[in-house]
Motif scaffolding. Sequence first.
Motif: not given
Lengths: 114, 113
Positions: A103, A94, A96, A48, A90, A31, A43, A33, A105-106, A45, A35
């Motif tokens: 998550l 992730s 699952w 994704y 961002f 996954y 944040l 995403y 993040f960059g 979304l 944001y």
Amino acid sequence: EAAVTQSPRNKVTVTGGNVTLSCRQTNSHNYMYWYRQDTGHGLRLIHYSYGAGNLQIGDVPDGYKATRTTQEDFFLLLELASPSQTSLYFCASSDWGEGQNTLYFGAGTRLSVL
Amino acid sequence: GDSVTQTEGLVTLTEGLPVMLNCTYQTIYSNPFLFWYVHYLNESPRLLLKSSTDNKRTEHQGFHATLHKSSSSFHLQKSSAQLSDSALYYCALSDPGYQNFYFGKGTSLTVIP
């Protein structure tokens, strides 16, 4: 440690301009995403994806397109940028599974649309 | 749908005082994961702590939170604030049914000397 790399880190464009934000993850996560972060909104979304070629619409998709070309790469496209899209963006990844839903993040891309 | 509420947008505390940031959530899923993410200026947001176990205290880096399903809450606490705790804190909920995360609007914590 999971790694998510965004480029560019900063971008300035004009209204009506064309912008592509890039994101690459080396976590082997399914996954990814996008944001946006705005004061008072937190944040939110945008889009994704759960794999190459897949795209899911998020909560604030208007004005944005996205494309997942490989498991590693996820792009956010603003084809006619507007000042309302000035924000900090961002990317995150992730996976699952049992306990694996964290998550990563960059570092973010700060976009200014003039 | 799923949602997360953080009632305080801005919190200013004097160093040494206790921290409590509120988080409540709404979900139809019976076993959600709740998270606290912290975002320090000029860094990436990162996980602070998470839980899916009812009434069990989770701790990390001096912070703790307990998921209370009866009140749909996951408040973040710390006994003594430090200057270095100044950051933006997000409460989030994950819904494994949709492989998605729902964030609150965030609480900006400023700790002053």
